[in-house]
Design a protein around this motif. Sequence first.
Motif, PDB file in Angstrom:
ATOM      1  N   LEU A 134       0.871  -1.178   0.000  1.00 22.77           N
ATOM      2  CA  LEU A 134       0.000   0.000   0.000  1.00 22.77           C
ATOM      3  C   LEU A 134       0.899   1.216   0.000  1.00 22.77           C
ATOM      4  N   THR A 135       0.797   2.047  -1.015  1.00 21.32           N
ATOM      5  CA  THR A 135       1.670   3.206  -1.097  1.00 21.32           C
ATOM      6  C   THR A 135       1.274   4.254  -0.062  1.00 21.32           C
ATOM      7  N   GLU A 137       0.941   7.364  -0.610  1.00 24.26           N
ATOM      8  CA  GLU A 137      -0.029   8.264  -1.238  1.00 24.26           C
ATOM      9  C   GLU A 137      -1.436   7.681  -1.145  1.00 24.26           C
ATOM     10  N   ASP A 138      -1.575   6.398  -1.444  1.00 24.75           N
ATOM     11  CA  ASP A 138      -2.891   5.769  -1.371  1.00 24.75           C
ATOM     12  C   ASP A 138      -3.379   5.694   0.072  1.00 24.75           C
ATOM     13  N   HIS A 140      -2.772   7.828   2.424  1.00 23.84           N
ATOM     14  CA  HIS A 140      -3.201   9.166   2.814  1.00 23.84           C
ATOM     15  C   HIS A 140      -4.571   9.517   2.224  1.00 23.84           C
ATOM     16  N   ARG A 141      -4.971   8.803   1.177  1.00 24.25           N
ATOM     17  CA  ARG A 141      -6.280   9.068   0.577  1.00 24.25           C
ATOM     18  C   ARG A 141      -7.407   8.267   1.222  1.00 24.25           C
ATOM     19  N   LEU A 142      -7.076   7.325   2.094  1.00 22.40           N
ATOM     20  CA  LEU A 142      -8.116   6.531   2.752  1.00 22.40           C
ATOM     21  C   LEU A 142      -8.939   7.409   3.683  1.00 22.40           C
ATOM     22  N   THR A 149      -9.567  11.330   7.341  1.00 22.75           N
ATOM     23  CA  THR A 149      -8.553  10.564   6.628  1.00 22.75           C
ATOM     24  C   THR A 149      -7.764   9.705   7.607  1.00 22.75           C
ATOM     25  N   GLU A 311     -11.602  -1.525  -5.813  1.00 20.95           N
ATOM     26  CA  GLU A 311     -10.969  -0.819  -4.698  1.00 20.95           C
ATOM     27  C   GLU A 311      -9.800  -1.596  -4.105  1.00 20.95           C
ATOM     28  N   SER A 312      -9.822  -2.909  -4.189  1.00 18.49           N
ATOM     29  CA  SER A 312      -8.693  -3.690  -3.692  1.00 18.49           C
ATOM     30  C   SER A 312      -8.710  -5.057  -4.355  1.00 18.49           C
TER      31      SER A 312
END
Length: 402
Positions: A134-135, A137-138, A140-142, A149, A311-312
């Motif tokens: 999980l990056t 960046e990704d 931080h978007r959750l 967030t 989404e996953s």
Amino acid sequence: MWRELLAIGRHAGSGGYRRFAWTGADADCRAWFAAQAAARGLALEVDRNGNQWAWLGDPEAGGAVVTGSHLDSVPDGGAFDGPLGVVSSFAALDELLARGVTFTRPLAVVNFGDEEGARFGLACVGSRLTAGKLTVEDAHRLTDAAGTTLPRAMEAAGYDPDTIGPDPERLARVDAFVELHVEQGRALDLSGDPVGVAGAIWPHGRWRFDFRGEANHAGTTRLVDRHDPMLPYAETVLAARREARLAGAVATFGKISVEPNGVNAVPSLVRGWLDSRAEGGATLDAVVTAIEDEARTYATAHGVDLEVVRESFTPVVEFDHALRDELRRLLGTGRDAELRVPVLGTGAGHDAGILSGSVPTAMLFVRNPTGVSHSPAEHAAEDDCLAGVTALADALEGLACK
């Protein structure tokens, strides 16, 4: 240990658990874990992603054997999914100390954060971040349902979100990870065995289906004039069940969001989340593709737009064969030498599956007499739980006390 955990995050109305990531209940579970580590003189570490590690021996020495699971839950989940693995890990360590064994490798018990993904919609966040799956960046978007967030939730709980990210140095110090878990199915109950070993985790994923129609008055709008997204959504739910049954897979719409969500209003948006799993990747692709194709047909028939977002996704996970076979050998020659240890496949995802690409991993399953999971009715008998502790202790003794 079990009694101390039972009340944490339990909902009085449902009897289930609501131990969501970075909430008060999660903090109480983490405090319980820290207290268990302190009571045994273990060195407690919280890594950059909020996962807790309780160490016996020097973690910097390398070659470590790690066990554990998670303490968070799905909405109104059961008492065993996750916590049984953590409690059993501490109990197995107690058993090894009572045996007077000599440890030749560092040993750790771990509590991975946000395994269920109940708050932010993505499972295994703690282990995914650690393994680099999980990056930043990704991550931080959750966002949760209230718009908070992941970084803000971590910050509110007293953690620094700026440190999250891959942790290859930590994983490089681990030679084996063994996760004990209550079985989420009835294979062991049907075979009559208290404990089993995992063979593989089915490929699985989550897809969001957005049906966009036109809001209108439920009492004055003629049926023929409506663009009601609830109708193609309902037909898609039935299609998912049908396609999964035909393919020998599973597919579930278990979460839904409706706008404007009024009793007297035709919806403008119906958003449903599909969870689908199958024994093989090709089968899973075929099932999801068929569901999406049918959903588009239904949406068009009702004058509704459809967007599908994956989404996953987690591909099939084959657990380390050498470690799996070693566990079966150790359990077959351990304190319960008559123990038969079948190899089971599973459709449920786990932290062990996420870590499998970085370190050798294996799983032990404890019998679940009803097969019910993600529910307050989830259960395992005390004798089977104790058999699981003994099996885990035998495995750890063989791996960490050579």
